[in-house]
Design a protein around this motif. Sequence first.
Motif, mmCIF file in Angstrom:
data_model
loop_
_atom_site.group_PDB
_atom_site.id
_atom_site.type_symbol
_atom_site.label_atom_id
_atom_site.label_comp_id
_atom_site.label_asym_id
_atom_site.label_seq_id
_atom_site.Cartn_x
_atom_site.Cartn_y
_atom_site.Cartn_z
ATOM 1 N N GLU A 163 -4.879 11.768 -10.042
ATOM 2 C CA GLU A 163 -5.009 11.536 -8.589
ATOM 3 C C GLU A 163 -5.213 12.854 -7.843
ATOM 4 N N GLU A 173 -9.530 6.517 -11.817
ATOM 5 C CA GLU A 173 -9.469 5.537 -12.914
ATOM 6 C C GLU A 173 -10.097 6.105 -14.187
ATOM 7 N N VAL A 176 -7.635 8.520 -15.862
ATOM 8 C CA VAL A 176 -6.574 7.800 -16.584
ATOM 9 C C VAL A 176 -7.130 7.259 -17.911
ATOM 10 N N PHE A 193 2.219 10.931 -11.224
ATOM 11 C CA PHE A 193 1.228 10.876 -10.143
ATOM 12 C C PHE A 193 1.921 11.179 -8.816
ATOM 13 N N GLU A 195 2.211 10.209 -5.043
ATOM 14 C CA GLU A 195 1.929 8.979 -4.305
ATOM 15 C C GLU A 195 1.322 9.332 -2.935
ATOM 16 N N VAL A 212 -3.050 7.112 -4.067
ATOM 17 C CA VAL A 212 -2.716 5.977 -4.941
ATOM 18 C C VAL A 212 -1.252 5.589 -4.742
ATOM 19 N N SER A 214 1.962 2.755 -6.548
ATOM 20 C CA SER A 214 2.404 2.280 -7.874
ATOM 21 C C SER A 214 1.500 1.181 -8.416
ATOM 22 N N GLU A 216 -1.670 0.682 -7.859
ATOM 23 C CA GLU A 216 -2.946 1.240 -8.336
ATOM 24 C C GLU A 216 -2.762 2.012 -9.641
ATOM 25 N N VAL A 217 -1.629 2.698 -9.762
ATOM 26 C CA VAL A 217 -1.353 3.411 -11.021
ATOM 27 C C VAL A 217 -1.261 2.401 -12.166
ATOM 28 N N GLU A 218 -0.498 1.346 -11.950
ATOM 29 C CA GLU A 218 -0.324 0.334 -12.998
ATOM 30 C C GLU A 218 -1.670 -0.299 -13.359
ATOM 31 N N SER A 220 -4.566 0.983 -13.158
ATOM 32 C CA SER A 220 -5.448 1.914 -13.876
ATOM 33 C C SER A 220 -5.052 2.037 -15.346
ATOM 34 N N ARG A 232 9.156 4.827 -9.314
ATOM 35 C CA ARG A 232 8.783 5.615 -8.147
ATOM 36 C C ARG A 232 9.983 6.466 -7.742
#
Length: 257
Positions: A163, A173, A176, A193, A195, A212, A214, A216-218, A220, A232
Amino acid sequence: MDLTSEGGTLCLNRDAPWDSFDSQSYTRHNYSVLRPDDEEIINVVRDYFADHFRTNPERPVSGIDVGAGANLYPALSLLPWCDEITLYERSARNAAWLRDQVPHYGRSWDPFWQVLRKEEEYQDIADPRARFADSVTVEEGDLFRLPHRLRHQGIGTMFFVAESLSTSHREFEGAVAAFLGSLAPGAPFAAAFMENSGGYLVGTELFPACEVDSAEVEASLEPHATVDALERFGLPEGPVREGYTGMILACGRRDPA
Ligand SMILES: C[S@@+](CC[C@H](N)C(=O)[O-])C[C@H]1O[C@@H](n2cnc3c(N)ncnc32)[C@H](O)[C@@H]1O
């Protein structure tokens, strides 16, 4: 200049001045003392890796820290499990800083090691500096062009990179996916990452970031990996710098291709 992903200037990874990244300033600002949020992250990563290798005892494996920058604690978390560790980094200046640290890393990393040492496999390493010097290699390169020989690592970390390398969600993405592509099926990883980061200053140079959260992280990670933990962390002592709202840590295992 506004380097945010929401309506600001688009800054792709190839556009940012990576070779002007002031490693000394970055590490002094972020890691000269152990902050409570980093300590919490290290606790989770340490326990996750220790639990993984308790049930999957095949080791040593090879490990990688992607976008290592001027931070040694992700690589230190790999130490008990690896006979070789690659620190893969795009910036020539950060790669030089890392090469300088390898033979005898600085004392400021000792409090980070003390947190890792709460788990017995880390305590078994009598001289972490010597072990680090023996096992770590620095390789300069672009994670979007990871060489084939680095694509079957047995464990990996990537901290504050995907990020924090451009304003583009597509590149987030892609980064990752590239990181997970460096891992063998079943290999454990930890990825951290920032946030909602709106870009960051290192010395006098501004670097881009992509906002990003949580979810969006998940999203990706999920096409490529099983996520075992997603946490988080707020900002107990306030932000280390302006322009982000917390940190996100994901631990998991690479899916079979
Ligand atoms: C915010 S810093 C994070 C550094 C370190 N991992 C940490 O935890 O503090 C982002 C890092 O990603 C690196 N980077 C940016 N683009 C990259 C790329 N395409 N391939 C590899 N590394 C890259 C930068 O040089 C920088 O070291």
